[in-house]
Design a protein around this motif. Structure first.
Motif, PDB file in Angstrom:
ATOM      1  N   GLU A 125       0.838  -1.201   0.000  1.00 21.40           N
ATOM      2  CA  GLU A 125       0.000   0.000   0.000  1.00 21.40           C
ATOM      3  C   GLU A 125       0.876   1.256   0.000  1.00 21.40           C
ATOM      4  OE1 GLU A 125      -3.460   2.265   2.656  1.00 21.40           O
ATOM      5  OE2 GLU A 125      -2.532   0.395   3.380  1.00 21.40           O
ATOM      6  N   ASP A 126       0.666   2.107  -0.998  1.00 19.91           N
ATOM      7  CA  ASP A 126       1.385   3.382  -1.102  1.00 19.91           C
ATOM      8  C   ASP A 126       0.770   4.378  -0.113  1.00 19.91           C
ATOM      9  OD1 ASP A 126       2.621   5.733  -1.771  1.00 19.91           O
ATOM     10  OD2 ASP A 126       2.113   5.663  -3.903  1.00 19.91           O
ATOM     11  N   LEU A 127       1.597   4.862   0.817  1.00 24.63           N
ATOM     12  CA  LEU A 127       1.107   5.771   1.853  1.00 24.63           C
ATOM     13  C   LEU A 127       1.509   7.225   1.613  1.00 24.63           C
ATOM     14  CD1 LEU A 127       1.999   3.605   5.006  1.00 24.63           C
ATOM     15  CD2 LEU A 127      -0.114   3.601   3.666  1.00 24.63           C
ATOM     16  N   THR A 128       2.213   7.504   0.516  1.00 24.15           N
ATOM     17  CA  THR A 128       2.738   8.854   0.318  1.00 24.15           C
ATOM     18  C   THR A 128       1.641   9.902   0.155  1.00 24.15           C
ATOM     19  OG1 THR A 128       2.966   8.442  -2.073  1.00 24.15           O
ATOM     20  CG2 THR A 128       4.907   8.034  -0.688  1.00 24.15           C
ATOM     21  N   GLY A 129       0.461   9.497  -0.285  1.00 14.81           N
ATOM     22  CA  GLY A 129      -0.618  10.457  -0.459  1.00 14.81           C
ATOM     23  C   GLY A 129      -1.335  10.813   0.831  1.00 14.81           C
ATOM     24  N   LEU A 130      -1.045  10.090   1.902  1.00 16.61           N
ATOM     25  CA  LEU A 130      -1.674  10.381   3.181  1.00 16.61           C
ATOM     26  C   LEU A 130      -1.018  11.590   3.842  1.00 16.61           C
ATOM     27  CD1 LEU A 130      -1.984   6.782   4.720  1.00 16.61           C
ATOM     28  CD2 LEU A 130      -3.654   8.027   3.313  1.00 16.61           C
ATOM     29  N   SER A 131      -1.722  12.207   4.763  1.00 12.86           N
ATOM     30  CA  SER A 131      -1.139  13.316   5.513  1.00 12.86           C
ATOM     31  C   SER A 131      -0.014  12.808   6.411  1.00 12.86           C
ATOM     32  CB  SER A 131      -2.210  13.976   6.375  1.00 12.86           C
ATOM     33  OG  SER A 131      -2.638  13.085   7.395  1.00 12.86           O
ATOM     34  N   TYR A 132       0.873  13.720   6.804  1.00 12.61           N
ATOM     35  CA  TYR A 132       1.940  13.341   7.736  1.00 12.61           C
ATOM     36  C   TYR A 132       1.342  12.712   8.992  1.00 12.61           C
ATOM     37  CZ  TYR A 132       5.153  13.720  11.619  1.00 12.61           C
ATOM     38  OH  TYR A 132       5.889  13.420  12.741  1.00 12.61           O
ATOM     39  N   GLU A 133       0.276  13.282   9.509  1.00  5.51           N
ATOM     40  CA  GLU A 133      -0.335  12.808  10.748  1.00  5.51           C
ATOM     41  C   GLU A 133      -0.742  11.345  10.627  1.00  5.51           C
ATOM     42  OE1 GLU A 133      -3.361  14.756  13.977  1.00  5.51           O
ATOM     43  OE2 GLU A 133      -3.854  14.976  11.852  1.00  5.51           O
ATOM     44  N   ARG A 134      -1.338  10.977   9.493  1.00  3.42           N
ATOM     45  CA  ARG A 134      -1.767   9.590   9.307  1.00  3.42           C
ATOM     46  C   ARG A 134      -0.570   8.669   9.061  1.00  3.42           C
ATOM     47  NH1 ARG A 134      -6.403   9.205   4.983  1.00  3.42           N
ATOM     48  NH2 ARG A 134      -6.339   7.023   5.708  1.00  3.42           N
ATOM     49  N   ARG A 135       0.428   9.142   8.313  1.00  4.53           N
ATOM     50  CA  ARG A 135       1.630   8.319   8.094  1.00  4.53           C
ATOM     51  C   ARG A 135       2.348   8.054   9.411  1.00  4.53           C
ATOM     52  NH1 ARG A 135       2.759  12.277   4.486  1.00  4.53           N
ATOM     53  NH2 ARG A 135       4.835  12.648   5.404  1.00  4.53           N
ATOM     54  N   ARG A 136       2.414   9.083  10.265  1.00  6.87           N
ATOM     55  CA  ARG A 136       3.075   8.919  11.561  1.00  6.87           C
ATOM     56  C   ARG A 136       2.351   7.853  12.391  1.00  6.87           C
ATOM     57  NH1 ARG A 136       7.803  10.121  14.648  1.00  6.87           N
ATOM     58  NH2 ARG A 136       7.201   9.538  16.764  1.00  6.87           N
ATOM     59  N   LYS A 137       1.036   7.875  12.351  1.00  6.39           N
ATOM     60  CA  LYS A 137       0.279   6.869  13.090  1.00  6.39           C
ATOM     61  C   LYS A 137       0.591   5.475  12.574  1.00  6.39           C
ATOM     62  CE  LYS A 137      -2.734   5.348  16.039  1.00  6.39           C
ATOM     63  NZ  LYS A 137      -2.449   5.382  17.501  1.00  6.39           N
ATOM     64  N   HIS A 138       0.643   5.309  11.242  1.00  2.00           N
ATOM     65  CA  HIS A 138       1.003   4.011  10.652  1.00  2.00           C
ATOM     66  C   HIS A 138       2.391   3.578  11.112  1.00  2.00           C
ATOM     67  CE1 HIS A 138      -2.248   2.963   7.865  1.00  2.00           C
ATOM     68  NE2 HIS A 138      -2.372   4.252   7.572  1.00  2.00           N
ATOM     69  N   LEU A 139       3.323   4.521  11.187  1.00  2.67           N
ATOM     70  CA  LEU A 139       4.689   4.206  11.598  1.00  2.67           C
ATOM     71  C   LEU A 139       4.721   3.760  13.063  1.00  2.67           C
ATOM     72  CD1 LEU A 139       7.728   4.183  10.901  1.00  2.67           C
ATOM     73  CD2 LEU A 139       7.812   6.590  11.586  1.00  2.67           C
ATOM     74  N   GLU A 140       3.982   4.438  13.917  1.00  2.00           N
ATOM     75  CA  GLU A 140       3.932   4.072  15.332  1.00  2.00           C
ATOM     76  C   GLU A 140       3.306   2.687  15.505  1.00  2.00           C
ATOM     77  OE1 GLU A 140       1.770   7.303  16.997  1.00  2.00           O
ATOM     78  OE2 GLU A 140       3.506   8.667  17.048  1.00  2.00           O
ATOM     79  N   VAL A 141       2.268   2.395  14.723  1.00  3.97           N
ATOM     80  CA  VAL A 141       1.634   1.079  14.785  1.00  3.97           C
ATOM     81  C   VAL A 141       2.616   0.002  14.348  1.00  3.97           C
ATOM     82  CG1 VAL A 141      -0.135  -0.382  13.718  1.00  3.97           C
ATOM     83  CG2 VAL A 141      -0.727   1.922  14.537  1.00  3.97           C
ATOM     84  N   LEU A 142       3.383   0.274  13.288  1.00  6.69           N
ATOM     85  CA  LEU A 142       4.369  -0.692  12.804  1.00  6.69           C
ATOM     86  C   LEU A 142       5.386  -1.018  13.894  1.00  6.69           C
ATOM     87  CD1 LEU A 142       6.059  -0.912   9.391  1.00  6.69           C
ATOM     88  CD2 LEU A 142       7.529  -0.644  11.371  1.00  6.69           C
ATOM     89  N   PHE A 143       5.911   0.001  14.575  1.00  4.15           N
ATOM     90  CA  PHE A 143       6.882  -0.236  15.643  1.00  4.15           C
ATOM     91  C   PHE A 143       6.267  -1.071  16.759  1.00  4.15           C
ATOM     92  CE2 PHE A 143       9.915   2.453  13.699  1.00  4.15           C
ATOM     93  CZ  PHE A 143      11.109   2.358  14.422  1.00  4.15           C
ATOM     94  N   ALA A 144       5.000  -0.806  17.085  1.00  2.00           N
ATOM     95  CA  ALA A 144       4.347  -1.549  18.162  1.00  2.00           C
ATOM     96  C   ALA A 144       4.051  -2.994  17.753  1.00  2.00           C
ATOM     97  CB  ALA A 144       3.059  -0.838  18.572  1.00  2.00           C
TER      98      ALA A 144
END
Length: 331
Positions: A125-144
């Motif tokens: 899934e390409d996430l580049t079109g999402l806002s920074y806020e939503r990408r950051r949330k995805h990144l935090e979920v990935l780490f968890a």
């Protein structure tokens, strides 16, 4: 998204943090910008800001990614090395364009870490079109979800301007260069200066050992400090002098004596450049107050510093020794 066509988003230098608006503030690391992704053959690849491969130089990170990342991802982040309690850019450089044996030795002596600050793709899934806020949330979920631990680090982030300013004051000694500012609503824009950055700067003193151009028309100054054995060590170059400062330098410097310690030395025009500077040596007697950032390698400012004023009230022994005080350290 084709990885070879993906250029990282860039940051525009600005003087201060914004006082209004919806922004996130992240620490700016003194390392190598690096995109990390899984190639078609299943191996993990590391790509520099300019598209060059960093996989061999940082094979420890690539191997950790193959072990720890079960899915197809593209991460944007920074490769860093910690040494003696601070970030060490010089040890990163030791791994580039070196023989395999040299790289293996560096891997053992100075392991690298990867600081992730953006997630551009996950599981196709390409996430580049999402806002920074939503990408950051995805990144935090990935780490968890993946229970990521060293060499993986989630870049600190705050929405509090005052907290970001505290980071700049408190973490500069560890090599944190400043703060990167990101609009919460902005998508990821490859190759565009869509972020901004504010560098932490320190005011300190150094000795003028040479000028570019001539004594009659100095364009910039080359700076020095004495070490514990009273040897004069080159610590950096200034940005172009203002007309007023150029006239002041002309009026206060003296010709160099025959025993000037830089008599046979050649200076490069910039970090990593083979172009040499035309310099005129002067007596190392005049002290300048300068403003420089925290990017220091082997005791030298990596970026030109700004001369604030001349300190005719100080003598070279009054300047902090090489490796001490605000500014260049022995590293």
């Amino acid at each position: 998204m084709v990885m070879s066509d993906l250029a990282p988003i860039l940051a525009e230098p600005v003087a201060e943090l914004p006082v209004a608006g919806a922004y996130a503030f992240e620490t700016k690391w003194d390392g190598f910008r690096c995109l990390l992704h899984r190639a078609d053959d299943g191996t993990m690849r590391l790509q520099s800001r300019r598209g060059a491969s960093l996989t061999t130089a940082f094979s420890d990170i690539a191997e950790a990614a193959e072990r720890d990342f079960p899915e197809d991802i593209i991460l944007d982040g920074e490769v860093v090395i910690w040494h003696d309690g601070r970030l060490d850019f010089g040890r990163l450089q030791r791994r580039l364009n070196r023989k395999a044996a040299t790289v293996r030795r560096e891997l053992a002596q100075s392991p690298a870490h990867y600081v992730a600050f953006d997630l551009l793709r996950r599981a196709g899934e390409d996430l580049t079109g999402l806002s920074y806020e939503r990408r950051r949330k995805h990144l935090e979920v990935l780490f968890a979800e993946w229970s990521l631990a060293p060499p993986w680090t989630l870049c600190p982030m705050t929405r509090d301007r005052q907290e970001a300013m505290r980071w700049m004051r408190q973490w500069a000694a560890a090599g944190i260069e400043g703060v990167v500012v990101k609009n919460l609503r902005q998508p990821y824009k490859p190759g565009v200066r869509g972020w901004s950055k504010v560098r932490t700067r320190h005011t300190t003193e150094a000795i003028i050992g040479a000028v570019t151009g001539t004594v009659d028309r100095p364009g910039s100054v080359l700076l020095a400090r004495l070490d514990e054995r009273q040897r004069m060590r080159f610590v950096g170059r200034s940005t172009p002098l203002t007309d007023e400062l150029s006239r002041s330098v002309k009026a206060q410097v003296s010709p160099a004596a025959a025993d000037h310690p830089w008599r046979s030395r050649v200076f490069s025009a910039g970090w990593g450049s083979r172009e040499t500077l035309h310099v005129t040596l002067v007596a190392p007697e005049l002290v300048a107050e300068v403003s420089g950032d925290t990017a220091v390698d082997a005791g030298r400012w990596r970026h030109p510093v700004r001369v604030l004023r001349l300190r005719s009230d100080l003598a070279p022994p009054d300047v902090p020794l090489f490796g001490t005080g605000n500014g260049p350290s022995a590293g």
